[in-house]
Design an enzyme around this catalytic site. Structure first.
Site, PDB file in Angstrom:
ATOM      1  N   GLU A  76      -4.922  -8.894   1.120  1.00 17.37           N
ATOM      2  CA  GLU A  76      -5.571  -8.588   2.406  1.00 17.37           C
ATOM      3  C   GLU A  76      -7.060  -8.397   2.156  1.00 17.37           C
ATOM      4  OE1 GLU A  76      -4.177  -5.225   4.757  1.00 17.37           O
ATOM      5  OE2 GLU A  76      -2.098  -5.691   4.271  1.00 17.37           O
ATOM      6  N   GLU A 131       0.807  -1.226   0.000  1.00 19.55           N
ATOM      7  CA  GLU A 131       0.000   0.000   0.000  1.00 19.55           C
ATOM      8  C   GLU A 131       0.843   1.279   0.000  1.00 19.55           C
ATOM      9  OE1 GLU A 131      -2.851  -0.104   3.188  1.00 19.55           O
ATOM     10  OE2 GLU A 131      -3.881  -1.855   2.375  1.00 19.55           O
TER      11      GLU A 131
HETATM   12  C1  BG6 Z   1      -4.181  -2.320   5.577  1.00 17.96           C
HETATM   13  C2  BG6 Z   1      -2.764  -2.405   6.053  1.00 17.96           C
HETATM   14  O1  BG6 Z   1      -4.378  -1.052   5.094  1.00 17.96           O
HETATM   15  O2  BG6 Z   1      -5.217  -2.450   6.484  1.00 17.96           O
HETATM   16  C3  BG6 Z   1      -2.597  -3.025   7.421  1.00 17.96           C
HETATM   17  O3  BG6 Z   1      -1.912  -3.024   5.120  1.00 17.96           O
HETATM   18  C4  BG6 Z   1      -3.730  -2.600   8.337  1.00 17.96           C
HETATM   19  O4  BG6 Z   1      -1.337  -2.698   7.906  1.00 17.96           O
HETATM   20  C5  BG6 Z   1      -5.042  -3.084   7.740  1.00 17.96           C
HETATM   21  O5  BG6 Z   1      -3.571  -3.001   9.648  1.00 17.96           O
HETATM   22  C6  BG6 Z   1      -6.286  -2.814   8.563  1.00 17.96           C
HETATM   23  O6  BG6 Z   1      -6.415  -1.453   8.845  1.00 17.96           O
HETATM   24  P1  BG6 Z   1      -6.457  -0.910  10.334  1.00 17.96           P
HETATM   25  O7  BG6 Z   1      -6.174   0.543  10.204  1.00 17.96           O
HETATM   26  O8  BG6 Z   1      -7.830  -1.180  10.841  1.00 17.96           O
HETATM   27  O9  BG6 Z   1      -5.397  -1.640  11.070  1.00 17.96           O
END
Ligand code: BG6
Length: 458
Positions: free
Chosen positions: A362, A164
């Protein structure tokens, strides 16, 4: 039955800073998160910082057994640049030992490691040199990438340069959410361009070493949907797409920036300094595969008041957010849940990006206060998460049936982990962590995901 292609990767993603802990151990230098927490702990949820994680550095062996228990055949994490090269030059032997053991342990358990190089965690001394604003840091990253490939490339066959890369741009240079908390579009554009350059250089370095693996990049693609089919709304969605998706997607996969983006930046005097040699380098060093992080779409509408003044310009100067009345929210994270977005991403990759091999790097749902869903056996009954995965996987399956070249699906995340600003507010894991004891407990979604991975479908 939704059956996935043979050899499909079922896995989970994590990152060094969010899981390792040992932030001050074994020679690791500070990164911007360690430093920022030291000076402004109040910016972090409940004052919990990056020292306080699931301690993967210590428990990785047991955790890999836990991966096996849910039948993961792949796992992505990142190397911590400030652990591997604390001063940017000299290799830290303790870090090499740790990453070697981690990679070996994964491979011994038939879990393919996918290793990422940069997940938001700029070493502090590199940030002091200007972070991604500095070309010296771009070169230092290339040295780090080469070091990592040489150290671990005999075993790691899937690398990614960045996770990202738009996030440090957006959060660090446009929104005041991440360190260095700057709000300046011109500087943000430089950060984006230099990160892209760093990624392409790392791809070149990897290829020059002739290692027999593949290298990609992980992008968070947020399909941009216009409120209506009016000209103004469509233009607004197009600009949001240029800024937040195509700014990395096009150069990474096609080797070129969209001309509309370049024109827009020129018109508003936002162009960074570019030279032909670097543009050629980007052109010639596109990725082998894409990782796509998908959580939410972006809905936009035509800007109501025209505020495009060059001195205070931001991406939002070109569109307004649109609240779709039918949207379904994850109220804890404040993100819309829109499963079909994954199908739209797959279709876009198929139609406009040469159907490059890609995987879902993800996808997940962060929920606050999950303890209340514990049953008498201490298992969190996270049916909402199972439903979330199932619905996304159905759309992904449809895309694959229609020819999308998707080779895997990774959830975020494996064990509840520390999140950048939200610390442990929202939990995402297949396993719950008890923060007092650091004990891990499988959730119902862990059981479910294990079943899906074992049967290659559901
Ligand atoms: C993604 C990232 O944007 O989302 C992670 O690669 C992140 O590092 C995940 O933890 C979830 O977002 P958040 O802000 O709820 O942790």
């Amino acid at each position: 039955m939704y059956q996935f292609p043979n050899g499909f990767l079922w896995g989970a993603a994590a990152s060094a800073t969010q899981t390792e802990g040992a932030a001050e151990l074994d020679g690791k230098a500070q990164n911007i998160w360690d430093y920022w927490f030291e000076i402004e702990p109040e910016r972090f949820y409940e004052g919990v910082g990056p020292k306080n994680t699931s301690d993967f550095y210590k428990y990785f062996k047991e955790d890999i057994e836990r991966m096996k228990a849910v039948h993961l055949n792949s796992f992505r994490t990142s190397i911590s640049w400030s652990r591997l090269l604390p001063d940017g030059i000299k290799v830290n032997k303790k870090a090499v030992d740790f990453y070697n053991q981690l990679i070996d342990e994964l491979i011994q358990h038939d879990i393919e490691p996918i290793i990422n190089l940069f997940h938001f965690d700029m070493p502090l001394h590199m940030q002091e040199k200007g972070g991604w604003e500095s070309l010296e840091v771009v070169e230092a990253f290339n040295f780090y990438a080469k070091t990592a490939f040489e150290l671990f490339g005999d075993k790691v066959k899937k690398w990614t340069t960045f996770n990202e890369p738009i996030v440090p741009v957006e959060m660090g240079y446009l929104n005041n959410y991440h360190y260095p908390c700057v709000i300046d579009m011109k500087r943000a554009v430089v950060v984006a361009y230099h990160s892209m350059l760093a990624s392409a250089k790392a791809v070149k370095t990897y290829r020059d070493l002739s290692q027999d693996g593949q290298i990609g990049i992980i992008l968070n693609l947020t399909p941009s949907y216009p409120r209506s089919q009016s000209k103004g709304d469509i233009e607004a969605a197009k600009i949001a797409d240029l800024f937040f998706n195509r700014s990395f997607l096009d150069p990474s996969v096609l080797g070129e920036y969209p001309t509309d983006l370049v024109e827009l930046l020129r018109t508003h005097d936002l162009m960074p300094e570019v030279n032909q040699i670097d543009l050629e380098l980007i052109k010639e060093n596109t990725v082998d595969f894409l990782g796509v992080n998908y959580y939410q779409p972006r809905r936009v509408k035509e800007k109501e008041a025209n505020t495009t003044k060059t001195d205070s310009i931001l991406p939002e100067s070109f569109f307004d957010p649109y609240i779709w009345p039918d949207r379904r929210m994850n109220p804890y994270r404040g993100w819309e849940i829109y499963e079909k977005g994954l199908y739209d991403i797959a279709t876009n990759i198929k139609d406009n990006y040469g159907n490059i091999p890609w995987y879902v790097a993800e996808n997940g749902m962060g929920v606050e206060g999950e303890e209340r869903f514990k049953d008498e056996k201490d298992m969190i009954q996270d049916d909402y998460r199972i439903e979330f995965y199932e619905e996304h996987l159905k759309w992904l399956h449809k895309a694959i049936e229609e020819g999308s070249n998707c080779f895997g699906y990774h959830v975020w995340t494996f064990i509840d982990n520390w999140s950048w600003l939200n610390a442990y507010k929202n939990r995402y894991g297949l396993y719950r962590i008890d923060l007092n004891t650091k004990q891990r407990y499988m959730k119902k979604s862990g059981l479910w995901f294990g079943d899906v991975a074992m049967h290659n479908g559901f």
